[in-house]
Write a protein that holds these residues in place. Structure first.
Motif, PDB file in Angstrom:
ATOM      1  N   GLN A 192      24.157  -7.771 -16.150  1.00 57.81           N
ATOM      2  CA  GLN A 192      24.845  -8.804 -15.383  1.00 57.81           C
ATOM      3  C   GLN A 192      25.164  -8.317 -13.984  1.00 57.81           C
ATOM      4  N   GLN A 193      24.932  -9.193 -12.992  1.00 59.39           N
ATOM      5  CA  GLN A 193      25.175  -8.860 -11.592  1.00 59.39           C
ATOM      6  C   GLN A 193      26.051  -9.958 -10.982  1.00 59.39           C
ATOM      7  N   ALA A 251      22.718  -9.616  -6.247  1.00 60.45           N
ATOM      8  CA  ALA A 251      21.646  -9.254  -7.175  1.00 60.45           C
ATOM      9  C   ALA A 251      20.359  -8.965  -6.415  1.00 60.45           C
ATOM     10  N   THR A 305      18.202 -11.395 -13.194  1.00 64.56           N
ATOM     11  CA  THR A 305      19.141 -11.202 -14.289  1.00 64.56           C
ATOM     12  C   THR A 305      18.634 -11.992 -15.488  1.00 64.56           C
ATOM     13  N   TYR A 310      22.829  -9.572 -22.124  1.00 68.20           N
ATOM     14  CA  TYR A 310      22.184  -9.201 -20.871  1.00 68.20           C
ATOM     15  C   TYR A 310      21.236  -8.026 -21.099  1.00 68.20           C
TER      16      TYR A 310
END
Length: 551
Positions: free
Chosen positions: A67-68, A72, A76, A83
């Motif tokens: 997860q970002q 990013a 993702t 994730y």
């Protein structure tokens, strides 16, 4: 979709869905792909892929980082809400150059499975996976297994043959548990298991073939084995070891290495699922390699080591003696480690704790030279040719066909090509795309060369929604605000058709084709506004919010 669920609650459970059991919501280069699958009356699955910030979703080999929240730089991916970390390969993607709608997609997560759409002919026999890629594993571990589903989506019965493995590394793969019989009825599905237990270090390729009607269908198989020697030992009479010697190897535990904030953790989980047997946590300045030789370690110093046995550990000082410590230039993870230590717990017991850590430790760490003079013929059927590696210890070549530029391609990327001497046939591919043939020389130790590449085809036009406008000024009025702004640095490859000015609180908005824009009918008080650019691919990234205070 053909996957082994990565979610903690049902990890490793086979899931297959196709046709009307797969519902896609957004599928475009700006927002990515959101798909929900009905696997059975009691089981469902999801595949949510989001592009990097301000970049379109394109083909490529990515190393996902989970997860970002913002900024990013890579896509993702969440599968069943989990994730994904590690390699993700978009082996095929095509989009509409007028609006960014994705028309064809094929993505693979090694060890998890494949999701695709727009790739299969309607009314045909569908294979759940068109490429089976296994996660990297250790020689000697029990085989890892993926499930292949064969689904007859047509209206007539189809004759089936028995699945069989062939190819260079066929001995490393196996078939078991087939429910497929001589005939597959309309609408029916059958399954078989494909196992991977590597016999040699380094990359492995093969194929599973199956007679379907009058034709033979083939699914490429890809795997890889860690090199050298991997293991951890820990001994001592103190509170950590309690007078015992604990020894684990890559062949009798599930060994992993993970990156932390300031170092790395090597962990060995028992194969029976009862938890960690040994865990080594290393800390270095700026995550640099431990220097070769003897280095002092302290709890709060630049270099530290924590040895955990059966969840028992202590803060310790001591020394580490390093023979090898090399990092992978792509992942930043340790690639080769050979070290030993003497540590003393800071509890006054003055009892030495000794141990060793090896991770792919080996005498030969030098990769062979890559093949040279790689060329792909200009006409179909295409053929790729090359000159062999100049390294005397190079024993084989791995050839992969990768869509796109081939950046970050590995011996597991894309699909394998069958090598004959210094050439390989290239299968027919969709037009309007760029492709790369990536060649890797492999030596007897399993060391892999850098990729030697040759490209063919045409780089496609990929469009997306516009970038972020910039608000330059606001003028408050009675129940109104006038906002000036500059266009985004990128129009996404399509003309900007409008701008939308909106408030953060309340549903106030107005659109226009240029700056400035005036929003009326606002209540007095504090609020914030944003400007969003729009083109045929959709609404872009909103500008940063700016405070307003209409009277």
């Amino acid at each position: 979709m053909q996957i082994l669920s990565p979610h903690y609650s049902d990890r490793g459970t086979p899931q297959f869905a196709d046709g009307s059991n797969v519902q896609r919501y957004p599928s475009d280069t700006t927002r990515g792909i959101d798909a929900r699958m009905t696997v059975s009356s009691t089981s469902s699955a999801s595949f949510v892929l989001t592009p990097p910030d301000d970049k379109p979703l394109t083909t490529g080999v990515y190393r996902l980082v989970g997860q970002q929240p913002y900024g990013a730089k890579v896509p993702t991916l969440a599968i069943n809400g989990e994730y994904i970390h590690g390699e993700f390969d978009i082996v095929d993607i095509a989009s509409d150059p007028t609006n960014g709608t994705i028309t064809r997609f094929d993505g693979i997560v090694p060890g998890v499975g494949e999701f695709r759409f727009g790739e299969d002919t309607a009314g045909s026999v569908v294979f759940g996976a068109r490429n089976i890629v296994f996660a990297k594993t250790f020689i000697g571990l029990p085989k890892t297994v993926q499930v292949e589903t064969v689904h007859n989506t047509g209206s007539a019965p189809v004759a089936l043959g028995a699945p069989a493995v062939s190819g260079v590394n066929a001995a490393s793969f196996s078939i078991s548990g087939s429910t497929c019989t001589a005939t597959l009825a309309p609408g029916a599905a059958c399954t078989f298991k494909v196992g991977f237990a590597p016999k040699t270090p380094g990359p492995a390729t093969a194929a599973v073939s199956m007679k379907v009607g009058a034709a033979t269908r083939s699914v490429p198989l890809t795997g890889s084995a860690f090199l050298g020697t991997t293991g951890i030992t820990s001994s001592g009479k103190g509170i950590v070891d309690n007078g015992k010697t604990t020894k684990v190897t890559g062949a009798n535990t599930a060994m992993t290495v993970a990156s932390g904030a300031d170092g790395w953790t090597f962990n060995a989980d028992r194969l029976d699922g009862s938890g960690s047997a040994l865990n080594i946590r290393l800390t270095t300045p700026d995550k640099r390699p431990f220097p070769v030789g003897t280095t002092k370690t302290t709890v709060s110093g630049d270099y530290s080591l924590v040895d955990t046995v059966d969840s028992s550990s202590c803060d310790s000082d001591g020394t580490v003696t390093v023979k090898q410590f090399r990092l992978d230039p792509v992942t930043g993870l340790p690639d080769t480690v050979d070290m030993s230590w003497v540590q003393y717990c800071n509890n006054g017991e003055k009892l030495p704790q000794t141990g060793t850590l090896q991770w792919q430790a080996r005498a030969d760490v030098t990769a062979p030279a890559a093949p040279t003079s790689v060329a792909v013929s200009a006409t179909t059927p295409r053929k790729v040719t090359w000159k062999a590696s100049a390294s005397k210890d190079a024993k084989s070549v791995v050839a992969r066909l990768v869509q796109g530029s081939g950046t970050n391609a590995s011996p597991q990327s894309g699909t394998p090509l069958t090598v004959t001497g210094t050439s390989a046939a290239v299968p027919s591919v969709p037009t309007g795309q760029q492709y790369t043939v990536a060649l890797f020389a492999v030596d007897a130790t399993g060391n892999v060369s850098k990729a030697a590449t040759a490209r063919f085809g045409t780089t496609p036009v990929t469009v997306m929604a516009p970038g972020r406008p910039t608000i330059t000024s606001t003028t408050n009025g009675t129940g109104s605000v006038t906002v000036s702004f500059t266009p985004p640095s990128s129009d996404g490859g399509l003309p900007i058709t409008s701008y939308v000015l909106s408030t953060t609180y309340g549903s106030y908005r107005v659109s226009g084709t240029s700056s400035p824009l005036t929003l009326t009918g606002l209540p007095a008080g504090n609020n914030t506004v944003r400007v969003t650019a729009v083109n045929a691919a959709g609404s872009g990234t909103p500008s940063y919010a700016v405070a307003i205070s209409p009277a």
